[in-house]
Scaffold this active site. Structure first.
Site, short mmCIF file in Angstrom:
data_model
loop_
_atom_site.label_atom_id
_atom_site.label_comp_id
_atom_site.label_asym_id
_atom_site.label_seq_id
_atom_site.Cartn_x
_atom_site.Cartn_y
_atom_site.Cartn_z
N ASN A 156 29.97 81.51 90.17
CA ASN A 156 29.58 81.78 91.57
C ASN A 156 28.11 81.38 91.69
O ASN A 156 27.25 82.06 91.15
CB ASN A 156 29.78 83.27 91.87
CG ASN A 156 29.20 83.66 93.23
OD1 ASN A 156 28.87 82.80 94.05
ND2 ASN A 156 29.06 84.96 93.47
N LYS A 173 26.25 81.35 94.29
CA LYS A 173 25.48 82.08 95.31
C LYS A 173 24.65 81.07 96.14
O LYS A 173 25.13 79.98 96.40
CB LYS A 173 24.63 83.16 94.65
CG LYS A 173 25.48 84.02 93.69
CD LYS A 173 24.80 85.24 93.18
CE LYS A 173 25.76 86.00 92.26
NZ LYS A 173 25.22 87.25 91.77
N HIS A 197 32.35 90.01 97.86
CA HIS A 197 31.32 90.06 96.82
C HIS A 197 30.32 91.16 97.15
O HIS A 197 30.02 91.41 98.32
CB HIS A 197 30.60 88.71 96.71
CG HIS A 197 29.71 88.67 95.50
ND1 HIS A 197 28.44 89.18 95.52
CD2 HIS A 197 29.93 88.22 94.25
CE1 HIS A 197 27.92 89.04 94.30
NE2 HIS A 197 28.79 88.45 93.52
N GLY A 234 23.25 90.45 88.07
CA GLY A 234 21.91 89.86 88.08
C GLY A 234 20.85 90.75 87.42
O GLY A 234 19.66 90.51 87.58
N GLU A 268 33.26 93.77 89.52
CA GLU A 268 31.84 93.47 89.33
C GLU A 268 31.03 94.73 89.64
O GLU A 268 30.70 94.99 90.81
CB GLU A 268 31.40 92.34 90.26
CG GLU A 268 32.11 91.03 90.01
CD GLU A 268 31.29 89.84 90.50
OE1 GLU A 268 30.92 89.01 89.66
OE2 GLU A 268 31.00 89.77 91.70
N SER A 281 26.33 89.82 84.79
CA SER A 281 25.49 89.44 83.65
C SER A 281 26.28 88.87 82.47
O SER A 281 25.91 89.05 81.31
CB SER A 281 24.64 90.63 83.19
OG SER A 281 23.75 91.02 84.23
N GLU A 333 27.26 91.30 97.12
CA GLU A 333 26.13 90.90 97.98
C GLU A 333 26.55 90.83 99.45
O GLU A 333 25.76 91.12 100.34
CB GLU A 333 25.55 89.56 97.47
CG GLU A 333 24.75 89.79 96.19
CD GLU A 333 24.85 88.68 95.15
OE1 GLU A 333 25.20 87.54 95.52
OE2 GLU A 333 24.57 88.96 93.97
P1 13P Z 1 25.28 87.42 87.39
O1 13P Z 1 26.20 86.76 86.37
O2 13P Z 1 24.09 86.57 87.72
O3 13P Z 1 24.96 88.82 86.99
O4 13P Z 1 26.11 87.51 88.76
C1 13P Z 1 27.40 88.05 88.72
C2 13P Z 1 28.05 87.80 90.02
O5 13P Z 1 27.68 88.38 91.03
C3 13P Z 1 29.16 86.83 90.07
O6 13P Z 1 29.81 86.88 91.29
#
Ligand code: 13P
Length: 251
Positions: free
Chosen positions: A6, A8, A93, A171, A165, A210, A95
């Site tokens: 992903n 983003k 997601h 992140g 997640e 992560s 976010e």
């Molecule tokens: P990270 O791997 O950067 O922690 O992000 C995970 C994520 O949100 C994948 O959708």
């Protein structure tokens, strides 16, 4: 075994095209048991779909609006995503839920719209740190599934994937322990089974938060894990392929 990136809000069209070319040039040693997938930004979606056309790389959008068209400035609909040559979409997601205020009811509409249009949704769920520390993880996951996916049928379930997640692991460099992943995935599978029986229990479950090459192996080897959804570590091809190599060992 699914290894999905992903991206983003990262990568221009040019950067996205180079990533696809480099990946396809280097992915030979990864067998077909491992499915490689990427979710680019909307702007790079058609570029990536064209570059990946006819290859092993699967492509998805990061979001969609439930309506097919209309006065929704800044939004993108399922027919637009399909027209870009893309057949998958991320929905819910963390976010989108936390930074953009998308609630369970709105996400349920998106899932319905995606399935009705022929898009394959990867529905994301996860608890935040306060919810985990309060011992409410299972309750939160069950609520997100029931409210986001409760209106679906067993036939819909056959076209669905779910990503667990935990918000506190996204992140942050803090990956959930294998015990936490195993427990959450077991809870999710049980809830999906309760909703739709065998097709529910067969829904592929991905872990995200992560994930990188150094921890992917211990997660992917868990029987309840069918793949990973990778943010930061998917951005460069060697990092992404190193995770795919771990998946290959577990496939
Ligand atoms: P990270 O791997 O950067 O922690 O992000 C995970 C994520 O949100 C994948 O959708």
């Amino acid at each position: 075994m699914i290894v999905a990136g992903n991206w983003k809000m990262q990568k221009t069209c040019g950067e996205a095209r180079s990533w696809v070319e480099d990946l396809l040039a280097a992915s030979g040693p990864i067998s077909a048991k491992v499915r490689l997938r990427v979710y680019p930004s909307f702007v790079a979606l058609e570029t990536v779909a064209r570059s990946a056309n006819g290859s092993r790389l699967e492509v998805g959008a990061q979001n969609l609006h439930p309506e097919r068209s209309g006065a929704f400035t800044g939004e993108v609909s399922a027919p637009m995503i399909l027209d870009a040559g893309v057949e998958r979409v991320l929905i819910g997601h963390s976010e989108r839920r936390h930074l953009f205020g998308e609630d369970d009811a709105f996400l349920a509409k998106k899932v319905r719209a995606a399935l009705d249009s022929g898009l394959l949704p990867l529905f994301c769920i996860g608890e935040d740190l306060a919810e985990r520390e309060a011992g409410r993880t299972n309750e939160v996951l069950t609520r997100q599934i029931e409210r986001g996916l409760g209106g679906l049928t067993p036939v819909d379930a056959a076209r669905l994937e779910v990503a667990y997640e935990p918000v506190w692991a996204i992140g942050t460099g803090k990956v959930a322990s294998t015990e936490q992943v195993a427990e959450a995935h077991a809870e999710i599978r049980e809830t999906l089974g309760r909703l739709w029986g065998a097709p529910g229990r067969a829904v592929p479950l991905l872990y995200g938060g992560s994930v990188k090459a150094s921890n992917a192996g211990e997660i992917l080897v868990l029987p309840a894990v069918d793949g990973v959804l990778v943010g930061g570590a998917s951005l460069d091809v060697p990092g992404f392929l190193a995770i795919a190599e771990q998946a290959e060992k577990c496939a």
